[in-house]
Design an enzyme around this catalytic site. Structure first.
Site, PDB file in Angstrom:
ATOM      1  CB  THR A 224       0.165  -3.385   6.367  1.00 22.82           C
ATOM      2  OG1 THR A 224      -0.396  -3.798   5.890  1.00 22.82           O
ATOM      3  CG2 THR A 224       0.848  -2.033   6.396  1.00 22.82           C
ATOM      4  CG  ASP A 225      -2.505  -7.747   3.622  1.00 23.70           C
ATOM      5  OD1 ASP A 225      -2.198  -6.765   4.514  1.00 23.70           O
ATOM      6  OD2 ASP A 225      -2.670  -7.779   2.454  1.00 23.70           O
TER       7      ASP A 225
ATOM      8  CB  THR B 174      -1.093   0.068   1.422  1.00 27.85           C
ATOM      9  OG1 THR B 174      -2.021  -1.433   1.322  1.00 27.85           O
ATOM     10  CG2 THR B 174      -1.734   1.392   1.124  1.00 27.85           C
TER      11      THR B 174
ATOM     12  CB  SER C 144       2.639  -8.176   1.105  1.00 23.77           C
ATOM     13  OG  SER C 144       2.025  -7.620   2.043  1.00 23.77           O
TER      14      SER C 144
HETATM   15  N1  ASP Z   1      -2.692  -5.880   0.469  1.00 21.33           N
HETATM   16  C1  ASP Z   1      -1.693  -4.438   1.372  1.00 21.33           C
HETATM   17  C2  ASP Z   1      -0.420  -5.291   1.199  1.00 21.33           C
HETATM   18  O1  ASP Z   1      -0.054  -6.299   2.115  1.00 21.33           O
HETATM   19  C3  ASP Z   1      -2.170  -3.743   2.395  1.00 21.33           C
HETATM   20  C4  ASP Z   1      -0.812  -3.109   2.764  1.00 21.33           C
HETATM   21  O2  ASP Z   1      -0.322  -2.712   1.915  1.00 21.33           O
HETATM   22  O3  ASP Z   1      -1.420  -2.215   3.991  1.00 21.33           O
HETATM   23  O4  ASP Z   1       0.790  -4.959   0.661  1.00 21.33           O
END
Ligand code: ASP
Length: 326
Positions: free
Chosen positions: A103-104, A16, A70
């Site tokens: 973040t995932d 993100t 991710s």
């Molecule tokens: N789906 C995203 C990822 O993990 C979520 C994020 O980065 O906050 O790449």
């Protein structure tokens, strides 16, 4: 004129932090992994009054190692990322590596890197909960903070910096799907904080050393990654899934037990059959605020108080290192 002779290398992997939302006021519908690492780095100088003083004497290098959401992180990318970290950290003039990541699955990548990188230098991961073009994007500040932490952190260690907090790779977990401060280290707590470009380390924070068995693991030799699954104890947990996995050739199973690692009778019996058949079974807890406290009633080993997904990483690496030592 100040001589810039040390480098901080920033590796982009997507997430993100590199994402773009459909509108600047709606931060949840977006596409991750759209902006390149160069662009993200530029955004750091745009917030505040230029770069913080601690960073003024550093040069920055960047490299786009991957560009993905991710949730889709895979072993091939991990392999490549670990090799790029290792290569950059071996340069004498490189002080640290910073990685931008979604973040995932950040906590899994952070833990993986902490176990495979051999260098007496820090690696700092960072991320964002809001896409880069969102009006209150948190990415630029998080990246700025991560660079600052990288500039002062000493010795080996993989850290994660977001929302003004420094977490250790051993403990950090994403605990909230949308909150800006989405990460927590449970009862271990944060390793430090960063406010207005000032880093404060928690003096009583102790990082857990990595198992010595992994010192001999050579990633370059890894051609196939072991198949390890995580399953959960819950109401009416049965052994069917375990039996199917065993039949299909699974090499390791992590059971996320309830509470202090309890596992229901039927599931436990299935796991014991799997164990007797030579499959490595490890235990963790579904509870995300603290590790399993090992007692005599536990039928399966607990790996260094790790969460279920990190236990999976540890188990995979353990299987790999055993394969290599044969
Ligand atoms: N789906 C995203 C990822 O993990 C979520 C994020 O980065 O906050 O790449």
């Amino acid at each position: 004129m100040q001589v810039k002779n040390q480098k901080i290398v920033v590796l982009g992997t997507g997430g993100t932090i590199a994402g773009e939302s459909i509108s600047a006021s709606e931060g949840l519908s977006y596409k991750a992994a759209q902006r390149g690492i160069e662009v993200l780095l530029q955004s750091v100088a745009e917030i505040g009054q230029g770069l913080p003083e601690t960073l003024a004497s550093f040069q920055f290098e960047s490299e786009q190692v991957a560009q993905l959401d991710s949730k889709d992180m895979d072993f091939a990318t991990w392999h490549h990322l670990a090799q790029r970290c290792q290569a950059w950290l071996s340069h004498e003039d490189v002080k640290a590596v910073v990685i931008t990541h979604g973040t995932d699955t950040l906590e899994e990548t952070a833990y993986f890197l902490s176990q495979v990188i051999v260098a007496n230098k820090p690696v700092v991961l960072t991320c964002a909960m809001r896409p880069a073009n969102f009006k209150d994007a948190d990415g630029p500040q998080n990246l700025r903070d991560a660079l600052t932490v990288a500039s002062v952190a000493q010795g080996a260690g993989v850290w994660m910096v977001a929302a003004g907090e420094i977490h250790h790779s051993q403990h950090v977990q994403k605990v909230h799907p949308t909150r800006i401060n989405a990460f927590d280290s449970g009862e271990a707590g944060v390793a430090g904080t960063i406010k207005a470009d000032q880093v404060t380390w928690r003096l009583d924070f102790k990082a857990v050393p990595k198992p010595s068995a992994l010192t001999h693991l050579d990633l370059a030799e890894v051609t196939a990654w072991p198949w390890v699954e995580v399953i959960m104890n819950h109401v009416q947990a049965e052994a069917k899934l375990v039996d199917m996995l065993v039949k299909a050739g699974v090499q390791g199973i992590v059971v996320a037990g309830t509470g202090n690692g309890s596992v229901g009778i039927a599931l436990k019996a299935g796991l014991m059959r799997a164990q007797a058949a030579g499959i490595q079974v490890c235990l963790a807890s579904r509870c995300n605020q603290g590790p399993v406290v090992v007692t005599e009633t536990h039928a399966f080993p607990v790996l260094a108080g790790l969460s279920p997904v990190k236990t999976r990483v540890a188990l995979m690496l353990d299987i790999l290192s055993k394969q290599q030592s044969h």
